[in-house]
Design an enzyme around this catalytic site. Sequence first.
Site, PDB file in Angstrom:
ATOM      1  N   SER A 117      -6.203  48.568-106.639  1.00  0.00           N
ATOM      2  CA  SER A 117      -7.425  47.932-107.117  1.00  0.00           C
ATOM      3  C   SER A 117      -8.436  47.844-105.986  1.00  0.00           C
ATOM      4  O   SER A 117      -8.129  48.140-104.822  1.00  0.00           O
ATOM      5  CB  SER A 117      -7.132  46.525-107.658  1.00  0.00           C
ATOM      6  OG  SER A 117      -6.665  45.680-106.612  1.00  0.00           O
ATOM      7  N   SER A 163     -12.767  42.817 -91.030  1.00  0.00           N
ATOM      8  CA  SER A 163     -13.863  42.152 -91.729  1.00  0.00           C
ATOM      9  C   SER A 163     -14.707  41.438 -90.698  1.00  0.00           C
ATOM     10  O   SER A 163     -14.232  41.120 -89.597  1.00  0.00           O
ATOM     11  CB  SER A 163     -13.304  41.146 -92.743  1.00  0.00           C
ATOM     12  OG  SER A 163     -14.286  40.198 -93.112  1.00  0.00           O
ATOM     13  N   TYR A 217      -7.362  33.483 -92.789  1.00  0.00           N
ATOM     14  CA  TYR A 217      -8.008  34.750 -93.145  1.00  0.00           C
ATOM     15  C   TYR A 217      -8.720  35.354 -91.932  1.00  0.00           C
ATOM     16  O   TYR A 217      -8.598  36.559 -91.653  1.00  0.00           O
ATOM     17  CB  TYR A 217      -8.997  34.516 -94.286  1.00  0.00           C
ATOM     18  CG  TYR A 217      -9.778  35.746 -94.686  1.00  0.00           C
ATOM     19  CD1 TYR A 217      -9.152  36.807 -95.339  1.00  0.00           C
ATOM     20  CD2 TYR A 217     -11.135  35.848 -94.417  1.00  0.00           C
ATOM     21  CE1 TYR A 217      -9.859  37.940 -95.709  1.00  0.00           C
ATOM     22  CE2 TYR A 217     -11.853  36.972 -94.782  1.00  0.00           C
ATOM     23  CZ  TYR A 217     -11.213  38.018 -95.427  1.00  0.00           C
ATOM     24  OH  TYR A 217     -11.910  39.140 -95.787  1.00  0.00           O
ATOM     25  N   LYS A 244      -8.014  39.062 -89.859  1.00  0.00           N
ATOM     26  CA  LYS A 244      -9.016  40.102 -89.626  1.00  0.00           C
ATOM     27  C   LYS A 244      -9.195  40.394 -88.129  1.00  0.00           C
ATOM     28  O   LYS A 244      -9.431  41.540 -87.746  1.00  0.00           O
ATOM     29  CB  LYS A 244     -10.340  39.697 -90.266  1.00  0.00           C
ATOM     30  CG  LYS A 244     -10.282  39.529 -91.784  1.00  0.00           C
ATOM     31  CD  LYS A 244      -9.899  40.822 -92.484  1.00  0.00           C
ATOM     32  CE  LYS A 244      -8.485  40.855 -92.993  1.00  0.00           C
ATOM     33  NZ  LYS A 244      -8.126  42.097 -93.684  1.00  0.00           N
TER      34      LYS A 244
END
Length: 287
Positions: free
Chosen positions: A13, A148, A172, A176
């Site tokens: 996805s 990111s 998170y 990254k």
Amino acid sequence: MGTKTALITGANSGLGLATARALAQRSFDLILLCRNEQKGRAAQAEVKKANPAVEVDLVTADLANLDSVRQVAEQVRAKYPKLDVLINNAGYTPAKIEFVTEGKAWPGVEKSFYASHVGHFVLTHHLMDALKAAGTATGDARVISLSSGAYLGGRAVRFFRRIDDLSLLSAYCDDKLANLLFAKELAKQTAGTGITAYSVHPGAVRTNFGADTPGFLGKVFSLAGPLMRTPEKGAQTTVFLASAPLKSIGGRNNGGYFADSQLKRTHNQDVTDEKAKWLWEKSLPFV
């Protein structure tokens, strides 16, 4: 049959699927590594439609289960002795902070860090022979890790530590930062083998990523959705790094952090050669 073979994690996805479709259209054979076989089969059929002339294989593994990672790497090596491109794309946003105790040397590692960094580190290590075989044959094998802009909030001091009050946002950001540092050190570790490594900021992308995340962070993901890029737009830098001639990427940019298909400067004090090497050495016991 395609001209090159690329393996993409989290390919069922979002960014992973968009990347797979784009590379199929560029005549790459694809190996889709997915956690869920049913979703993987649907993605496999969709990618095949993008270019019926290429091979699209499916393998399943959970990046938070290192035994399954090792097993799938062995399976891939047996079928694909040469691997041109590895795209460490899969991301993981936890619904709550959890800790994994599977590792050989640590009392507890936060689960999203374990899946996003450690799982990809182990996968890359166990596919290294196939990558080096491609590097030897063509002088051009590549490993691309999805980072990111959130790396800015990452702190290496939190890596591998059990911090019970760690926020979901901090977890998170740490993931990254680790993805970026991994690419930086991988470039050095594979110097002279024909392998190059890069990390990517895809931009703020409208996917299901973070859909199950509760609280403030979940609301941010939800509210920002209409303002975000499409997965196809977000995948462009990854596709560029996977398929463009090396001279277009720049020989000096090995190990670099890219956004919008261009090398970007980094602005986190933890993005150093020393921290990248330290992360590599701390990750080795999991291999």
